[in-house]
Write a protein that holds these residues in place. Structure first.
Motif, PDB file in Angstrom:
ATOM      1  N   SER A 118       0.822  -1.214   0.000  1.00 36.95           N
ATOM      2  CA  SER A 118       0.000   0.000   0.000  1.00 36.95           C
ATOM      3  C   SER A 118       0.853   1.261   0.000  1.00 36.95           C
ATOM      4  O   SER A 118       0.593   2.200  -0.753  1.00 36.95           O
ATOM      5  N   GLN A 119       1.862   1.308   0.829  1.00 36.05           N
ATOM      6  CA  GLN A 119       2.646   2.525   0.971  1.00 36.05           C
ATOM      7  C   GLN A 119       3.579   2.775  -0.215  1.00 36.05           C
ATOM      8  O   GLN A 119       3.747   3.914  -0.644  1.00 36.05           O
ATOM      9  N   LEU A 153      -4.204   1.335   5.354  1.00 39.52           N
ATOM     10  CA  LEU A 153      -5.349   2.111   4.871  1.00 39.52           C
ATOM     11  C   LEU A 153      -4.975   3.553   4.549  1.00 39.52           C
ATOM     12  O   LEU A 153      -5.590   4.182   3.682  1.00 39.52           O
ATOM     13  N   LEU A 154      -3.981   4.075   5.232  1.00 39.86           N
ATOM     14  CA  LEU A 154      -3.572   5.460   5.006  1.00 39.86           C
ATOM     15  C   LEU A 154      -2.491   5.573   3.940  1.00 39.86           C
ATOM     16  O   LEU A 154      -2.014   6.673   3.645  1.00 39.86           O
ATOM     17  N   GLY A 155      -2.094   4.456   3.346  1.00 41.84           N
ATOM     18  CA  GLY A 155      -1.079   4.464   2.311  1.00 41.84           C
ATOM     19  C   GLY A 155      -1.598   5.002   0.990  1.00 41.84           C
ATOM     20  O   GLY A 155      -2.777   5.345   0.843  1.00 41.84           O
ATOM     21  N   ALA A 156      -0.702   5.046   0.020  1.00 41.21           N
ATOM     22  CA  ALA A 156      -1.057   5.587  -1.298  1.00 41.21           C
ATOM     23  C   ALA A 156      -1.869   4.608  -2.132  1.00 41.21           C
ATOM     24  O   ALA A 156      -2.582   5.013  -3.052  1.00 41.21           O
ATOM     25  N   HIS A 157      -1.775   3.302  -1.811  1.00 39.50           N
ATOM     26  CA  HIS A 157      -2.452   2.280  -2.608  1.00 39.50           C
ATOM     27  C   HIS A 157      -3.181   1.278  -1.703  1.00 39.50           C
ATOM     28  O   HIS A 157      -2.910   0.072  -1.739  1.00 39.50           O
ATOM     29  N   PRO A 158      -4.134   1.731  -0.876  1.00 40.43           N
ATOM     30  CA  PRO A 158      -4.779   0.814   0.066  1.00 40.43           C
ATOM     31  C   PRO A 158      -5.547  -0.319  -0.610  1.00 40.43           C
ATOM     32  O   PRO A 158      -5.620  -1.421  -0.064  1.00 40.43           O
ATOM     33  N   HIS A 159      -6.107  -0.054  -1.781  1.00 39.61           N
ATOM     34  CA  HIS A 159      -6.813  -1.106  -2.511  1.00 39.61           C
ATOM     35  C   HIS A 159      -5.882  -2.298  -2.739  1.00 39.61           C
ATOM     36  O   HIS A 159      -6.231  -3.450  -2.453  1.00 39.61           O
ATOM     37  N   ARG A 160      -4.691  -2.021  -3.240  1.00 38.68           N
ATOM     38  CA  ARG A 160      -3.733  -3.083  -3.527  1.00 38.68           C
ATOM     39  C   ARG A 160      -3.285  -3.784  -2.244  1.00 38.68           C
ATOM     40  O   ARG A 160      -3.128  -5.012  -2.201  1.00 38.68           O
ATOM     41  N   GLY A 161      -3.092  -3.022  -1.174  1.00 36.40           N
ATOM     42  CA  GLY A 161      -2.693  -3.627   0.089  1.00 36.40           C
ATOM     43  C   GLY A 161      -3.752  -4.553   0.645  1.00 36.40           C
ATOM     44  O   GLY A 161      -3.447  -5.632   1.171  1.00 36.40           O
ATOM     45  N   LEU A 162      -5.025  -4.163   0.533  1.00 32.68           N
ATOM     46  CA  LEU A 162      -6.123  -4.996   1.018  1.00 32.68           C
ATOM     47  C   LEU A 162      -6.263  -6.269   0.188  1.00 32.68           C
ATOM     48  O   LEU A 162      -6.552  -7.349   0.727  1.00 32.68           O
ATOM     49  N   VAL A 163      -6.070  -6.160  -1.119  1.00 32.41           N
ATOM     50  CA  VAL A 163      -6.104  -7.354  -1.969  1.00 32.41           C
ATOM     51  C   VAL A 163      -5.026  -8.338  -1.530  1.00 32.41           C
ATOM     52  O   VAL A 163      -5.261  -9.549  -1.441  1.00 32.41           O
ATOM     53  N   GLU A 164      -3.837  -7.828  -1.214  1.00 36.15           N
ATOM     54  CA  GLU A 164      -2.775  -8.705  -0.722  1.00 36.15           C
ATOM     55  C   GLU A 164      -3.154  -9.324   0.617  1.00 36.15           C
ATOM     56  O   GLU A 164      -2.886 -10.502   0.868  1.00 36.15           O
ATOM     57  N   HIS A 181     -17.036  -4.332  -5.099  1.00 38.03           N
ATOM     58  CA  HIS A 181     -17.774  -3.070  -4.928  1.00 38.03           C
ATOM     59  C   HIS A 181     -17.197  -2.262  -3.768  1.00 38.03           C
ATOM     60  O   HIS A 181     -16.982  -1.044  -3.884  1.00 38.03           O
ATOM     61  N   SER A 182     -16.920  -2.919  -2.654  1.00 39.58           N
ATOM     62  CA  SER A 182     -16.419  -2.215  -1.473  1.00 39.58           C
ATOM     63  C   SER A 182     -15.049  -1.603  -1.730  1.00 39.58           C
ATOM     64  O   SER A 182     -14.765  -0.479  -1.287  1.00 39.58           O
ATOM     65  N   LEU A 183     -14.198  -2.321  -2.440  1.00 39.73           N
ATOM     66  CA  LEU A 183     -12.881  -1.772  -2.771  1.00 39.73           C
ATOM     67  C   LEU A 183     -13.003  -0.585  -3.725  1.00 39.73           C
ATOM     68  O   LEU A 183     -12.252   0.388  -3.624  1.00 39.73           O
ATOM     69  N   THR A 184     -13.967  -0.667  -4.644  1.00 38.12           N
ATOM     70  CA  THR A 184     -14.197   0.463  -5.555  1.00 38.12           C
ATOM     71  C   THR A 184     -14.719   1.672  -4.797  1.00 38.12           C
ATOM     72  O   THR A 184     -14.300   2.816  -5.052  1.00 38.12           O
ATOM     73  N   VAL A 185     -15.629   1.435  -3.848  1.00 42.99           N
ATOM     74  CA  VAL A 185     -16.142   2.538  -3.029  1.00 42.99           C
ATOM     75  C   VAL A 185     -15.000   3.182  -2.237  1.00 42.99           C
ATOM     76  O   VAL A 185     -14.940   4.410  -2.104  1.00 42.99           O
ATOM     77  N   LEU A 186     -14.097   2.362  -1.725  1.00 42.99           N
ATOM     78  CA  LEU A 186     -12.932   2.900  -1.019  1.00 42.99           C
ATOM     79  C   LEU A 186     -12.123   3.806  -1.944  1.00 42.99           C
ATOM     80  O   LEU A 186     -11.760   4.932  -1.570  1.00 42.99           O
ATOM     81  N   ASP A 187     -11.842   3.337  -3.151  1.00 45.75           N
ATOM     82  CA  ASP A 187     -11.098   4.160  -4.113  1.00 45.75           C
ATOM     83  C   ASP A 187     -11.806   5.478  -4.374  1.00 45.75           C
ATOM     84  O   ASP A 187     -11.183   6.555  -4.410  1.00 45.75           O
ATOM     85  N   LEU A 192      -8.836   8.407   8.020  1.00 42.83           N
ATOM     86  CA  LEU A 192      -9.006   7.016   8.437  1.00 42.83           C
ATOM     87  C   LEU A 192     -10.472   6.642   8.610  1.00 42.83           C
ATOM     88  O   LEU A 192     -10.900   5.564   8.185  1.00 42.83           O
ATOM     89  N   VAL A 193     -11.267   7.514   9.230  1.00 43.59           N
ATOM     90  CA  VAL A 193     -12.680   7.194   9.484  1.00 43.59           C
ATOM     91  C   VAL A 193     -13.429   6.985   8.176  1.00 43.59           C
ATOM     92  O   VAL A 193     -14.178   6.013   8.016  1.00 43.59           O
ATOM     93  N   LEU A 194     -13.234   7.879   7.213  1.00 41.20           N
ATOM     94  CA  LEU A 194     -13.900   7.731   5.916  1.00 41.20           C
ATOM     95  C   LEU A 194     -13.461   6.448   5.232  1.00 41.20           C
ATOM     96  O   LEU A 194     -14.295   5.713   4.670  1.00 41.20           O
ATOM     97  N   ARG A 195     -12.185   6.148   5.261  1.00 39.63           N
ATOM     98  CA  ARG A 195     -11.686   4.963   4.567  1.00 39.63           C
ATOM     99  C   ARG A 195     -12.181   3.675   5.215  1.00 39.63           C
ATOM    100  O   ARG A 195     -12.542   2.715   4.522  1.00 39.63           O
ATOM    101  N   LEU A 196     -12.221   3.642   6.543  1.00 40.32           N
ATOM    102  CA  LEU A 196     -12.778   2.462   7.220  1.00 40.32           C
ATOM    103  C   LEU A 196     -14.259   2.308   6.893  1.00 40.32           C
ATOM    104  O   LEU A 196     -14.733   1.201   6.627  1.00 40.32           O
ATOM    105  N   ALA A 197     -14.996   3.405   6.922  1.00 41.83           N
ATOM    106  CA  ALA A 197     -16.432   3.337   6.630  1.00 41.83           C
ATOM    107  C   ALA A 197     -16.685   2.886   5.197  1.00 41.83           C
ATOM    108  O   ALA A 197     -17.591   2.088   4.936  1.00 41.83           O
ATOM    109  N   ALA A 198     -15.886   3.377   4.260  1.00 40.79           N
ATOM    110  CA  ALA A 198     -16.047   2.961   2.863  1.00 40.79           C
ATOM    111  C   ALA A 198     -15.771   1.477   2.705  1.00 40.79           C
ATOM    112  O   ALA A 198     -16.501   0.758   2.009  1.00 40.79           O
ATOM    113  N   LEU A 199     -14.730   0.992   3.357  1.00 40.25           N
ATOM    114  CA  LEU A 199     -14.394  -0.426   3.264  1.00 40.25           C
ATOM    115  C   LEU A 199     -15.457  -1.306   3.893  1.00 40.25           C
ATOM    116  O   LEU A 199     -15.780  -2.376   3.372  1.00 40.25           O
TER     117      LEU A 199
END
Length: 470
Positions: free
Chosen positions: A173-174, A210-221, A254-260, A280-287
């Motif tokens: 992610s970072q 979650l606060l990194g530049a690429h959280p979508h990719r980090g979550l997939v991993e 869908h959830s990962l797209t909403v996060l993006d 962080l709060v927005l990103r957690l809520a989106a996920l």
């Protein structure tokens, strides 16, 4: 690039050299310098034992403060001329298989110390004062290839410290790097060992991811390495089987797209905007906004798939998971509330809201309103462009009405037209339950009709009170 280090660091290196000891900048600061990134941390390693390190640091900062809370692990800290450093004696470590806490023994070589680092990109060093670059495990090449690989056998590395597997996903992610094949395979095989790591340490890595530049990719991993099954099982659980007629979306994707999309709606970092990136709060809520869908999925007559009340179920599930991960109460409360409210807007699409309904929407969101705006907009992932445009226009209209009402009524500070003291004076009541009930009645009238003015509010209060007495 390292010649540009602050002069106090070069002076520190000379002091260690004069005392017959080695000193080297190590780990993240070296990696970040190679990547052209700034680093706030300055971590050093040395051949000196802690007592000798302390003596040299006191000479360096003129007898100033020394931080020695990490002395048992060989770590001391100090500051001089605006430069703060942490210095750790070379170490070798052995691990009890039931714990990630190492049994620390001091080492004798820089290469040996670097071998215990998590990844090769963090196992590089620069000796001071000579500025010799030390890279025994090929970290520079791995940075060029954007690959994460352990300096020693990955099975041994992850067996010793399972948190390194979480760090792998975090660095994806970072840094935007990929995990080397054998390293990833070892993580999958050992994923269950993450359970010996404290919830607090897991949480810290998840937050950094979650606060990194690429959280979508980090979550997939995190999912692909099977770590999510142990630390955030609700995430892979959202991989619902899609029926052949595609009557519902892939909730996980869908959830990962909403996060993006939510991240794209954050205010720029440093802008002072309402939801400044990274939030962080927005990103957690989106996920987690659809976390309740697996538990509420039902097949109705005609093959219709429903997820009734998934927002309320999801709010409880999100709170439970975040509590298990040792998040603070405020974060848990805010994320759960956003999950609970994320569908409220759809009632606005179905039928025009009264001013009262708009007031309730704002009041229920409270200080989360700006985050709710972004979460609601991000939750539109339909491929139907006409539908997407209609939803965007509807939300534009809602925001405009909120702004107009706010200008008229200072909506974010809605209060009854009479406060508690006025209610007690008018009704000749002492403090107590009845005053609270009167206050709530006036607040309902305020929500329903807007500002009443003190005179009308008093009339309505007396009318309500008389009706209670009959």
């Amino acid at each position: 690039m390292f010649a540009a280090l602050p002069e106090p660091l070069h002076a520190l290196g000379r002091l260690f050299e004069e005392a017959g000891h080695e000193l080297a900048l190590v780990g993240g600061p070296v990696r970040d310098a190679v990547l052209g990134r700034s680093s706030a941390d300055l971590d050093f390693t040395t051949s000196a034992r802690p007592d000798e390190t302390e003596r040299i640091l006191r000479a360096w900062n003129g007898g100033g403060a020394i931080w020695d809370m990490g002395r048992d692990f060989g770590t001391l800290g100090a500051a001089h001329a605006g430069v703060k450093v942490e210095i750790t004696t070379y170490r070798t470590e052995t691990y009890d298989p039931t714990s990630r806490k190492p049994q620390v023994a001091f080492g004798d070589t820089l290469a040996g110390d670097l071998s215990r680092r998590d990844f090769t990109v963090n196992a590089m060093a620069v000796r001071l004062p000579s500025l010799e670059f030390v890279d025994p495990f090929g970290g520079l090449g791995d940075i060029a290839a954007q690959v994460l690989r352990t300096p020693v056998d990955p099975v041994q590395s992850f067996t010793d410290d399972p948190l390194r597997m979480m760090r792998a996903a975090r660095f994806v992610s970072q840094l935007g790097f990929v995990i080397e094949q054998d390293t990833a395979a070892a993580a999958r095989a050992l994923a269950d060992r993450i359970e010996i790591v404290s919830a607090e340490r897991v949480r810290d890595e998840l937050v950094k991811l979650l606060l990194g530049a690429h959280p979508h990719r980090g979550l997939v991993e995190l999912v692909d390495l099977s770590l999510a099954e142990h630390v955030l099982p609700e995430l892979p659980a959202m991989k619902l089987e899609i029926d052949e007629h595609h009557r519902h979306k892939d909730v996980y994707e869908h959830s990962l797209t909403v996060l993006d999309q939510a991240i794209a709606l954050e205010s720029p970092a440093g802008s002072g905007g309402p939801v400044e990136s990274p939030d962080l709060v927005l990103r957690l809520a989106a996920l987690l906004h659809d976390i309740g869908k697996p538990a509420t999925r039902r097949y109705e007559d005609g093959g219709v798939v429903t997820f009734r009340f998934h927002e309320t179920v999801g709010a409880k599930m999100a709170a439970k998971r975040l509590k298990a991960l040792a998040f603070d109460k405020d974060t848990i409360k805010q994320v759960a509330r956003l999950v609970e409210l994320h569908l409220r807007f759809h009632g606005y699409v179905d039928a025009a809201w009264t001013d009262s309904a708009v007031r309730r929407y704002v009041t229920d969101a409270g200080p989360l309103l700006q985050r709710l705006h972004r979460l609601t907009r991000a939750d539109v992932t339909t491929r139907n462009k006409r539908k997407a445009r209609a939803l965007a226009r509807a939300y534009d209209d809602l925001e405009q009405r909120i702004d107009e009402l706010a200008a008229q009524e200072e909506l974010d500070r809605i209060r009854p037209d009479l406060d508690g003291n006025a209610i007690m004076r008018i009704l000749e009541l002492p403090p107590g339950r009845e005053v609270g009930e009167a206050y709530r009645h006036l607040l309902e009238l305020r929500m329903e009709h807007g500002p009443l003015g003190a005179e009308r509010a008093e009339q309505e209060l007396r009318r309500w009170w008389e009706a209670r007495q009959n």
